[in-house]
Design an enzyme around this catalytic site. Sequence first.
Site, PDB file in Angstrom:
ATOM      1  N   HIS A  54       0.827  -1.223   0.000  1.00  0.00           N
ATOM      2  CA  HIS A  54       0.000   0.000   0.000  1.00  0.00           C
ATOM      3  C   HIS A  54       0.856   1.265   0.000  1.00  0.00           C
ATOM      4  CE1 HIS A  54      -3.810  -2.172   0.770  1.00  0.00           C
ATOM      5  NE2 HIS A  54      -3.069  -2.981   1.497  1.00  0.00           N
ATOM      6  N   ASN A 127     -10.284  -3.025   2.316  1.00  0.00           N
ATOM      7  CA  ASN A 127      -9.875  -3.086   0.918  1.00  0.00           C
ATOM      8  C   ASN A 127     -11.108  -2.883   0.041  1.00  0.00           C
ATOM      9  OD1 ASN A 127      -7.078  -3.559   1.034  1.00  0.00           O
ATOM     10  ND2 ASN A 127      -7.366  -5.739   1.376  1.00  0.00           N
TER      11      ASN A 127
END
Length: 482
Positions: A54, A127
Amino acid sequence: MAPRRLTEDSGSPVADNQNSQTAGVQGPVLIQDHHLVEKLAKFNRERIPERIVHARGSGAYGYFELTRDVSQWTHAKFLSEVGKRTDVLVRFSTVAGGRGAPEAVRDPRGFAVKFYTEDGNYDLTGNNTPIFFIHDPLKFPDFIHSQKPDPHTNKQESDNVWDFFSLSPEATHMFTWLFGDRGIPASYRTMNGYGSHTFQWVNSEGERVWVKYHFKTDQGIECLTGDQPAKVAGENPESHTTDLMEAIDAGNLPSWTVNIQVMPDADAQTYHINPFDVTKVWPHADYPLIPIGKMVLNRNPVNYFAEVEQAGFDPGNFVPGIGPSPDKMLQGRLFAYGDAHRYRLGINHTQLPVNTPKAATVDNYGRDGLMRFDDNGAMDKNYEPNSFGGPVQTDEPHYAGIAGGMSGTYEWDDRDTDEFAQAGALYRVMTPPEQDRLIASIAGDLSQVSKDEIIERSLANFAAADAEYGARLKAAIEALRS
Ligand code: NDP
């Protein structure tokens, strides 16, 4: 207005920001030029460790508003009253690419929400997928290694991606998702977010339910297909960042309808699917979506580094009324996120303005550590118990035993060993054109793999999900390799 005075970090005025000090007109540069040395040294240190996953992200502020009474399930204060608003920070991200990687690529998207509640920060590190690749944190470093650049070639290798997949049947569901249309969202605004894990909610009577979060985009799902992503990624590597920022600046505020699925505690023991397996969803027919709120993003950060790069989300940040579940991946993340921030930002990262609670006050006996930049507790005693009026634990029933303790065991159970059924269900949820694109995208990638055994094992996984799905993939790969 008088021009602002340029200074060194000491506050001392800078007389010349264009010419280094030299020993005479032709002479070498002097070490006594403190402004030069400080400027170069600070520049060398501008980058902090990149998030291992990320790394590339965008953030925005906004609010969450409760639209339905949920007091029967949780006593969380920020969920106590219909109409109540709580400030949020959301960080969206891609996963596998580094900090400068293009955004319009096939990859899951992070969807992390920090709720600044009056009982402290509540972080939901979700997510854009309701599921994940694996269900045990022991496999996470191996999984990420298989997705990240290869130790020799320093680029992502189809061999590694598919080798790991072919040996991890539980990933069949997520791979089907990832190679479907939703694997490349058109923007952060046009995708759903999911808490993915199961969480526990506890009401004021101490009764527990299990909950999953679904943030459904009000903008509608939009994805990039065919040659669109390559074009967008090539022309505007920051496509998602640009889209989000411009939409908010233009007053076109993105929003999501927040839904939950609620599973009574007793069901968790008997439901045919292990409800704590993050590679599985709870079918809507069994646990329907219940809309409970709206999340709106309405403000861009002023400074990217201060407010997005330095933002630290920690799934261990719960508030009374909400707690973890025995989901193994969640349990692993409860350790890993805080630890990543301690490495990346330092032990006092929770004092950074973006991370510090805004609606609650921090008062404890933690002291010192690198980069402690508040008054460090000033003259207060740094031990407890003490006789000097320091903070003490609360015995208010409302705060007792956050989200209750686990009773009995929720050891990993194999009640549902079928790693494939839901991957098949997802294949069948897709429309025929979506299925065509799924077949094309998997075949395009899997056909690059150098070892036949990896391809065969992968095909066997997809065939186990759905015979037609497997057969179509096999034919597509044979056509590409002939
Ligand atoms: P439902 O028919 O009740 O729901 C299907 C779900 O699939 C909807 O949430 C829909 O999202 C989503 N969906 C539609 N097209 C796609 C796509 N191309 N890629 C990913 N998701 C898509 O079915 P079930 O609840 O019984 O689940 C069947 C399968 O649907 C599951 O195996 C799972 O793979 C997938 N799914 C299930 C979810 C769940 O929480 N139960 C959530 C998301 C997907 P939308 O309404 O936004 O179009």
